[in-house]
Design a protein around this motif. Structure first.
Motif, PDB file in Angstrom:
ATOM      1  N   VAL A  97       0.842  -1.208   0.000  1.00 20.20           N
ATOM      2  CA  VAL A  97       0.000   0.000   0.000  1.00 20.20           C
ATOM      3  C   VAL A  97       0.875   1.255   0.000  1.00 20.20           C
ATOM      4  CG1 VAL A  97      -1.639   1.354   1.374  1.00 20.20           C
ATOM      5  CG2 VAL A  97      -2.024  -1.094   1.033  1.00 20.20           C
ATOM      6  N   ILE A  98       1.893   1.278   0.870  1.00 20.00           N
ATOM      7  CA  ILE A  98       2.774   2.454   0.980  1.00 20.00           C
ATOM      8  C   ILE A  98       3.493   2.727  -0.339  1.00 20.00           C
ATOM      9  CG2 ILE A  98       4.902   3.289   2.087  1.00 20.00           C
ATOM     10  CD1 ILE A  98       3.857   1.878   4.669  1.00 20.00           C
ATOM     11  N   THR A  99       3.843   1.668  -1.061  1.00 17.86           N
ATOM     12  CA  THR A  99       4.543   1.847  -2.344  1.00 17.86           C
ATOM     13  C   THR A  99       3.565   2.024  -3.509  1.00 17.86           C
ATOM     14  OG1 THR A  99       4.697  -0.546  -2.730  1.00 17.86           O
ATOM     15  CG2 THR A  99       6.545   0.506  -1.577  1.00 17.86           C
ATOM     16  N   LEU A 100       2.293   2.199  -3.179  1.00 11.85           N
ATOM     17  CA  LEU A 100       1.249   2.434  -4.194  1.00 11.85           C
ATOM     18  C   LEU A 100       1.193   1.326  -5.241  1.00 11.85           C
ATOM     19  CD1 LEU A 100       1.793   6.277  -4.651  1.00 11.85           C
ATOM     20  CD2 LEU A 100       0.169   5.133  -3.126  1.00 11.85           C
ATOM     21  N   GLY A 101       1.441   0.099  -4.810  1.00 18.61           N
ATOM     22  CA  GLY A 101       1.336  -1.050  -5.708  1.00 18.61           C
ATOM     23  C   GLY A 101       2.613  -1.395  -6.448  1.00 18.61           C
ATOM     24  N   ILE A 102       3.604  -0.518  -6.393  1.00 13.05           N
ATOM     25  CA  ILE A 102       4.866  -0.812  -7.078  1.00 13.05           C
ATOM     26  C   ILE A 102       5.519  -2.046  -6.465  1.00 13.05           C
ATOM     27  CG2 ILE A 102       7.198   0.066  -7.555  1.00 13.05           C
ATOM     28  CD1 ILE A 102       5.863   2.882  -7.719  1.00 13.05           C
ATOM     29  N   GLY A 103       5.385  -2.207  -5.144  1.00 15.22           N
ATOM     30  CA  GLY A 103       5.928  -3.382  -4.463  1.00 15.22           C
ATOM     31  C   GLY A 103       5.312  -4.678  -4.963  1.00 15.22           C
ATOM     32  N   VAL A 104       4.024  -4.634  -5.309  1.00 16.57           N
ATOM     33  CA  VAL A 104       3.355  -5.829  -5.845  1.00 16.57           C
ATOM     34  C   VAL A 104       3.989  -6.231  -7.176  1.00 16.57           C
ATOM     35  CG1 VAL A 104       1.179  -6.758  -6.712  1.00 16.57           C
ATOM     36  CG2 VAL A 104       1.175  -5.301  -4.690  1.00 16.57           C
ATOM     37  N   ILE A 105       4.238  -5.247  -8.017  1.00 18.02           N
ATOM     38  CA  ILE A 105       4.856  -5.522  -9.321  1.00 18.02           C
ATOM     39  C   ILE A 105       6.263  -6.081  -9.133  1.00 18.02           C
ATOM     40  CG2 ILE A 105       5.672  -4.456 -11.468  1.00 18.02           C
ATOM     41  CD1 ILE A 105       3.299  -2.415 -11.038  1.00 18.02           C
ATOM     42  N   ILE A 106       7.025  -5.458  -8.232  1.00 15.96           N
ATOM     43  CA  ILE A 106       8.382  -5.940  -7.960  1.00 15.96           C
ATOM     44  C   ILE A 106       8.333  -7.367  -7.395  1.00 15.96           C
ATOM     45  CG2 ILE A 106      10.421  -5.598  -6.491  1.00 15.96           C
ATOM     46  CD1 ILE A 106       9.856  -2.538  -6.820  1.00 15.96           C
ATOM     47  N   SER A 107       7.384  -7.643  -6.500  1.00 11.54           N
ATOM     48  CA  SER A 107       7.247  -8.991  -5.945  1.00 11.54           C
ATOM     49  C   SER A 107       6.924 -10.013  -7.025  1.00 11.54           C
ATOM     50  CB  SER A 107       6.162  -9.014  -4.861  1.00 11.54           C
ATOM     51  OG  SER A 107       6.674  -8.557  -3.649  1.00 11.54           O
ATOM     52  N   ALA A 108       6.043  -9.667  -7.943  1.00 14.00           N
ATOM     53  CA  ALA A 108       5.697 -10.588  -9.035  1.00 14.00           C
ATOM     54  C   ALA A 108       6.931 -10.895  -9.880  1.00 14.00           C
ATOM     55  CB  ALA A 108       4.587  -9.991  -9.899  1.00 14.00           C
ATOM     56  N   ILE A 109       7.729  -9.876 -10.154  1.00 11.79           N
ATOM     57  CA  ILE A 109       8.959 -10.081 -10.926  1.00 11.79           C
ATOM     58  C   ILE A 109       9.933 -10.957 -10.136  1.00 11.79           C
ATOM     59  CG2 ILE A 109      10.992  -8.911 -11.884  1.00 11.79           C
ATOM     60  CD1 ILE A 109       9.039  -6.539 -12.519  1.00 11.79           C
ATOM     61  N   MET A 110      10.022 -10.717  -8.824  1.00 10.35           N
ATOM     62  CA  MET A 110      10.912 -11.522  -7.982  1.00 10.35           C
ATOM     63  C   MET A 110      10.519 -12.995  -8.015  1.00 10.35           C
ATOM     64  SD  MET A 110      11.262  -8.951  -4.693  1.00 10.35           S
ATOM     65  CE  MET A 110      12.153 -10.092  -3.646  1.00 10.35           C
ATOM     66  N   VAL A 111       9.220 -13.282  -7.889  1.00 11.77           N
ATOM     67  CA  VAL A 111       8.760 -14.668  -7.897  1.00 11.77           C
ATOM     68  C   VAL A 111       9.031 -15.309  -9.257  1.00 11.77           C
ATOM     69  CG1 VAL A 111       6.742 -16.177  -7.717  1.00 11.77           C
ATOM     70  CG2 VAL A 111       7.052 -14.321  -6.071  1.00 11.77           C
ATOM     71  N   ALA A 112       8.862 -14.542 -10.316  1.00 11.29           N
ATOM     72  CA  ALA A 112       9.090 -15.079 -11.657  1.00 11.29           C
ATOM     73  C   ALA A 112      10.579 -15.279 -11.947  1.00 11.29           C
ATOM     74  CB  ALA A 112       8.472 -14.149 -12.699  1.00 11.29           C
ATOM     75  N   ALA A 113      11.426 -14.384 -11.441  1.00  7.77           N
ATOM     76  CA  ALA A 113      12.829 -14.381 -11.859  1.00  7.77           C
ATOM     77  C   ALA A 113      13.800 -15.024 -10.859  1.00  7.77           C
ATOM     78  CB  ALA A 113      13.275 -12.942 -12.128  1.00  7.77           C
ATOM     79  N   ARG A 114      13.514 -14.949  -9.593  1.00  8.94           N
ATOM     80  CA  ARG A 114      14.455 -15.460  -8.591  1.00  8.94           C
ATOM     81  C   ARG A 114      14.444 -16.984  -8.531  1.00  8.94           C
ATOM     82  NH1 ARG A 114      16.520 -12.400  -4.497  1.00  8.94           N
ATOM     83  NH2 ARG A 114      16.431 -14.256  -3.173  1.00  8.94           N
ATOM     84  N   GLU A 115      15.575 -17.567  -8.279  1.00  9.25           N
ATOM     85  CA  GLU A 115      15.660 -19.023  -8.179  1.00  9.25           C
ATOM     86  C   GLU A 115      14.861 -19.552  -6.989  1.00  9.25           C
ATOM     87  OE1 GLU A 115      19.126 -22.354  -7.560  1.00  9.25           O
ATOM     88  OE2 GLU A 115      19.609 -20.582  -8.753  1.00  9.25           O
ATOM     89  N   ASP A 116      14.855 -18.801  -5.866  1.00  8.07           N
ATOM     90  CA  ASP A 116      14.125 -19.245  -4.680  1.00  8.07           C
ATOM     91  C   ASP A 116      12.651 -18.827  -4.698  1.00  8.07           C
ATOM     92  OD1 ASP A 116      14.225 -16.524  -4.083  1.00  8.07           O
ATOM     93  OD2 ASP A 116      15.407 -16.765  -2.260  1.00  8.07           O
ATOM     94  N   LYS A 117      12.238 -18.059  -5.703  1.00  2.00           N
ATOM     95  CA  LYS A 117      10.835 -17.648  -5.926  1.00  2.00           C
ATOM     96  C   LYS A 117      10.250 -16.851  -4.750  1.00  2.00           C
ATOM     97  CE  LYS A 117      10.874 -19.978  -9.759  1.00  2.00           C
ATOM     98  NZ  LYS A 117      11.252 -19.228 -10.940  1.00  2.00           N
TER      99      LYS A 117
END
Length: 135
Positions: A97-117
């Motif tokens: 909420v504080i990041t106005l949804g930008i954190g959600v987008i970054i989290s989605a990219i992290m889950v898609a790209a990081r080896e540990d998901k």
């Protein structure tokens, strides 16, 4: 130690199933109790309780995660508890909420790209989502 992390699509599908199987009935019950869709304290409270309690008492599973064979686990191998789920759901949600949804987008990219998901809320709570069965 992260073992058999669940990927983006399984996690997304589990969240969608939770919304359909649990969220819609909770919303309908909330409407019947409060007679309002907008000012519905019951739905908010029930969703928070579901997110905190169900994984804590059901070995990291929610209904959607159970159906897809994935669960929330602690990186250190311990059981997820209400405190862990509070950090993951409430504190993680506040970050989004504080990041106005930008954190959600970054989290989605992290889950898609990081080896540990792992996503932002996973790092906050020391968790990950796995296909491993509980010990």
């Amino acid at each position: 130690m992260v073992k058999n992390p669940a990927g983006f699509w399984k996690r997304l599908a589990a969240n969608l199933l939770d919304g359909i199987i649990v969220g819609i009935p909770i919303s309908l019950i909330g409407y019947l109790i409060t007679n309002s869709w907008e000012e519905n304290w019951f739905t908010s409270l029930a969703n928070i309780v579901y997110a905190l309690v169900v994984p804590a008492v059901w070995s990291g599973y929610t209904v959607g995660k159970r159906l897809l064979g994935i669960r929330i686990a602690k990186v250190n191998g311990g059981k997820v508890g209400i405190g862990t789920m509070f950090l993951r759901s409430v504190v993680g949600g506040l970050v989004y909420v504080i990041t106005l949804g930008i954190g959600v987008i970054i989290s989605a990219i992290m889950v898609a790209a990081r080896e540990d998901k792992r996503s932002i809320h996973d790092f906050i709570a020391g968790t990950y989502v796995t296909t491993e069965k509980p010990a």
